[in-house]
Design an enzyme around this catalytic site. Sequence first.
Site, PDB file in Angstrom:
ATOM      1  N   CYS A   2      15.684 -29.553   1.954  1.00 61.49           N
ATOM      2  CA  CYS A   2      16.349 -29.959   0.991  1.00 61.49           C
ATOM      3  C   CYS A   2      16.015 -31.710   0.999  1.00 61.49           C
ATOM      4  CB  CYS A   2      17.963 -30.093   1.232  1.00 61.49           C
ATOM      5  SG  CYS A   2      18.605 -28.572   1.047  1.00 61.49           S
ATOM      6  N   ARG A  27      10.359 -30.577  -0.154  1.00 64.03           N
ATOM      7  CA  ARG A  27      11.434 -30.138   0.914  1.00 64.03           C
ATOM      8  C   ARG A  27      12.223 -28.961   0.582  1.00 64.03           C
ATOM      9  NH1 ARG A  27      11.938 -34.839   4.090  1.00 64.03           N
ATOM     10  NH2 ARG A  27      13.916 -34.248   4.978  1.00 64.03           N
ATOM     11  N   TRP A  74      16.708 -26.224  -0.528  1.00 59.87           N
ATOM     12  CA  TRP A  74      16.230 -25.256   0.311  1.00 59.87           C
ATOM     13  C   TRP A  74      17.286 -24.438   0.853  1.00 59.87           C
ATOM     14  CZ3 TRP A  74      15.995 -23.237   5.257  1.00 59.87           C
ATOM     15  CH2 TRP A  74      14.886 -22.122   5.418  1.00 59.87           C
ATOM     16  N   ASN A 100      21.773 -32.761   2.759  1.00 58.31           N
ATOM     17  CA  ASN A 100      20.613 -32.483   3.365  1.00 58.31           C
ATOM     18  C   ASN A 100      20.944 -32.116   4.977  1.00 58.31           C
ATOM     19  OD1 ASN A 100      18.096 -31.449   4.519  1.00 58.31           O
ATOM     20  ND2 ASN A 100      17.546 -33.784   5.155  1.00 58.31           N
ATOM     21  N   GLY A 101      21.077 -30.714   5.235  1.00 55.07           N
ATOM     22  CA  GLY A 101      21.384 -30.561   6.743  1.00 55.07           C
ATOM     23  C   GLY A 101      22.135 -29.174   6.781  1.00 55.07           C
ATOM     24  N   GLU A 503      -4.517 -20.424  13.012  1.00 56.79           N
ATOM     25  CA  GLU A 503      -4.202 -21.263  11.937  1.00 56.79           C
ATOM     26  C   GLU A 503      -4.811 -20.909  10.485  1.00 56.79           C
ATOM     27  OE1 GLU A 503      -2.386 -23.565  11.681  1.00 56.79           O
ATOM     28  OE2 GLU A 503      -3.057 -24.873   9.864  1.00 56.79           O
ATOM     29  N   LYS A 507      -2.298 -20.019   7.310  1.00 59.52           N
ATOM     30  CA  LYS A 507      -2.448 -20.620   5.856  1.00 59.52           C
ATOM     31  C   LYS A 507      -2.521 -19.625   4.991  1.00 59.52           C
ATOM     32  CE  LYS A 507      -1.929 -23.972   6.825  1.00 59.52           C
ATOM     33  NZ  LYS A 507      -1.361 -24.554   7.934  1.00 59.52           N
ATOM     34  N   GLU A 510       1.004 -18.200   4.389  1.00 58.30           N
ATOM     35  CA  GLU A 510       2.062 -18.973   3.751  1.00 58.30           C
ATOM     36  C   GLU A 510       1.799 -19.339   2.270  1.00 58.30           C
ATOM     37  OE1 GLU A 510       2.825 -22.684   5.664  1.00 58.30           O
ATOM     38  OE2 GLU A 510       0.866 -23.117   5.950  1.00 58.30           O
ATOM     39  N   HIS A 526      -7.703  -3.896  22.582  1.00 57.59           N
ATOM     40  CA  HIS A 526      -6.400  -3.367  23.279  1.00 57.59           C
ATOM     41  C   HIS A 526      -5.429  -3.050  22.448  1.00 57.59           C
ATOM     42  CE1 HIS A 526      -8.328  -4.546  27.092  1.00 57.59           C
ATOM     43  NE2 HIS A 526      -8.724  -5.951  26.417  1.00 57.59           N
ATOM     44  N   LYS A 625       8.702 -28.165   3.604  1.00 59.57           N
ATOM     45  CA  LYS A 625       7.580 -29.111   4.504  1.00 59.57           C
ATOM     46  C   LYS A 625       8.217 -29.348   5.659  1.00 59.57           C
ATOM     47  CE  LYS A 625       3.921 -31.410   4.872  1.00 59.57           C
ATOM     48  NZ  LYS A 625       2.515 -30.668   4.860  1.00 59.57           N
TER      49      LYS A 625
HETATM   50  O1  M6R Z   1       6.746 -31.130  10.713  1.00 56.71           O
HETATM   51  P1  M6R Z   1       6.398 -30.085  11.754  1.00 56.71           P
HETATM   52  O2  M6R Z   1       4.796 -30.521  12.135  1.00 56.71           O
HETATM   53  O3  M6R Z   1       7.069 -30.253  12.760  1.00 56.71           O
HETATM   54  O4  M6R Z   1       6.199 -28.777  11.009  1.00 56.71           O
HETATM   55  C1  M6R Z   1       6.091 -27.497  11.777  1.00 56.71           C
HETATM   56  C2  M6R Z   1       5.972 -26.603  10.863  1.00 56.71           C
HETATM   57  O5  M6R Z   1       7.093 -26.194  10.151  1.00 56.71           O
HETATM   58  C3  M6R Z   1       4.717 -26.607  10.069  1.00 56.71           C
HETATM   59  O6  M6R Z   1       3.524 -26.715  10.584  1.00 56.71           O
HETATM   60  C4  M6R Z   1       4.524 -25.282   9.087  1.00 56.71           C
HETATM   61  O7  M6R Z   1       4.185 -24.233   9.860  1.00 56.71           O
HETATM   62  C5  M6R Z   1       3.648 -25.519   7.998  1.00 56.71           C
HETATM   63  N1  M6R Z   1       4.128 -24.892   6.749  1.00 56.71           N
HETATM   64  C6  M6R Z   1       2.114 -25.036   8.398  1.00 56.71           C
HETATM   65  O8  M6R Z   1       1.441 -25.015   7.251  1.00 56.71           O
END
Ligand code: M6R
Length: 630
Positions: A2, A27, A74, A100-101, A503, A507, A510, A526, A625
Amino acid sequence: MCGIVGYIGTQAATEILLSGLEKLEYRGYDSAGIATILSDELNCVRAKGKLHNLRSKIEQSENPAPIGIGHTRWATHGKPEERNAHPHMDMAMRIAVVQNGIVENYRELREQLKTQGHEFVSETDTEVIPHLIAQFLKEEVALADDNSDVIFFEAVRKAVNELQGAFAIAVICADYPDELIAVRQQAPLVIGFGQGEFFCASDTPAIIAHTRAVLPLDNGEMARLTPLGVEVYNFAGLRQRKHVRMLSLSPTMVEKQGFKHFMLKEIYEQPGVVRACLDAYFSSEGDGADSLINLGLSESVYADLEQIQIVACGTSWHAALIGKYLLEQLAGVPTQVQYASEFRYAPAPLIPNTLTIGVTQSGETADTLAALSMEKERRQGLEPKYQVRLLGITNRPESSLGHMVPHIINTLAGIEIGVAATKTFTAQLMAFYALALDLAERRKILPQENLAEIIAGLRHIPKEIESTLETQEKLTEHLAHEFAETQDFIFLGRGINFPIALEGALKLKEISYIHAEGYPAGEMKHGPIALLDAKVPVVAIATPGSVYEKVISNAQEAKARDSRLIGVTPVNHGEAADVFNDMIPVTEVDELLSPLLTVVPMQLLAYHIAARRGLDVDQPRNLAKSVTVE
Ligand code: M6R
């Protein structure tokens, strides 16, 4: 999660709020809304979905109102529907609130307010706030004398004292059209100062087009914004002395600058980010006599270190896994990496002389902050060797993390807008290289010439990324064409490149919504090898070094199960050309430095597949984010 924004001044608030929300959409983008006050009337417009829906609802009407608040959501409590969209109002529709929260005790408050005759129209936790303020406002009005100018502020303050949880709030009231109240309790909120106009926002990009003079609120603080200025108080109502500071951010940093998406722009910014980190973390003269590393961390961070524990989430957790490799292999310090969300509820037993590192690009991830504060709490009052030592690695030193820990490594990536982390990951790796080398040097574990050699290798990285970026982009674009409809992907890596496989899979998941898994290549046999057939492509990271031949053998095992093999590998090295069906070239460098190069094709592959599928690369579904809720 948010984003909130507020404006009070002399201009029409609506466009300022909408363009501010555009910069906060990373956000959350489940719904959006704004409330403004004109001629003592509150006007609230909300729309489900992305901001453009709200914009098209609003654009039909002219609204010169000089005060307003806005929100991009969000969803936490209640589905992403218009009735759950912010701003929320009291029953008389005079008070509007954006949050926000999470208000943790909203159920109790709601029940209590219902007994006082309040009726609710949404499923959200936020809606209790305007109702609670309305209740206190009645009492304040009854008690106040005619000259009191803090009636509204006092009502908000009393309401806020009833709330439990982590939240940032902005409130306006049609009966007090010259006041905007902003509140911070464990969720970010910054106040902006213009010429006769003032702003509040969850993050600085929302206001950078108007002002660079800002004041981040601390937890437990609330600001009263009027056309005459800003006053900051604590929740007990005591005035606080605060200092305005100037942002180094510029408005162009939050533009796409000709790229189709922020994510692609941010991938291309990586050579510059590595250069910025090199300049900041390492001395330019490597004469070997003095320290080559300038992290500025005091000896108290390192003294008698017995272990390091790192807490992080998502991509930051992957960076931490590489950090562990470096800290153990270069500096010889036993290192554990924990998911912050798990560590909170099952912390490892206390070990003396432990350095705890929180890695978070945003500095606002609720789980990471909670894990760190839990660590702080459980070590409080213990004998000196058990006392907490906290270090943060973040791209936002002004964030909540920056307030919480005494030592910070600033990752200097510049603001990252794409929800998928790219350049901030690379910058986190740079921070870990510097930290591991600093520790190795102080512990006299690594001879000076090895140290200088690694730093010299790091200095070549920006050029190496630059020289392969375009080739990699063409190749990954071509592969994206072939794999756009693929349903499952496997990513393999070993040693220091295993986290890069994780990673790569994250990527792809997501932003393209394709199922993907990252495995240490040796683990395939395994169990996961059962997944493989001609429909499941395998991306294998094979870089020269201790595990190159092993990865090649594991890749061959996959090929024998008909998987199409894509190698992220130096093309002219070893057997690569015979093994892989497709190759994405990376330059041959010291194995230890290879993640800085191998991660780039992972990002590009995910980017091009998602773009090819016509998806919203920068704002993938269900994500935000900064994850500021547990
Ligand atoms: O702001 P942060 O690095 O703490 O965020 C952690 C994760 O939420 C963040 O890395 C998330 O996995 C991203 N969408 C990855 O691309």
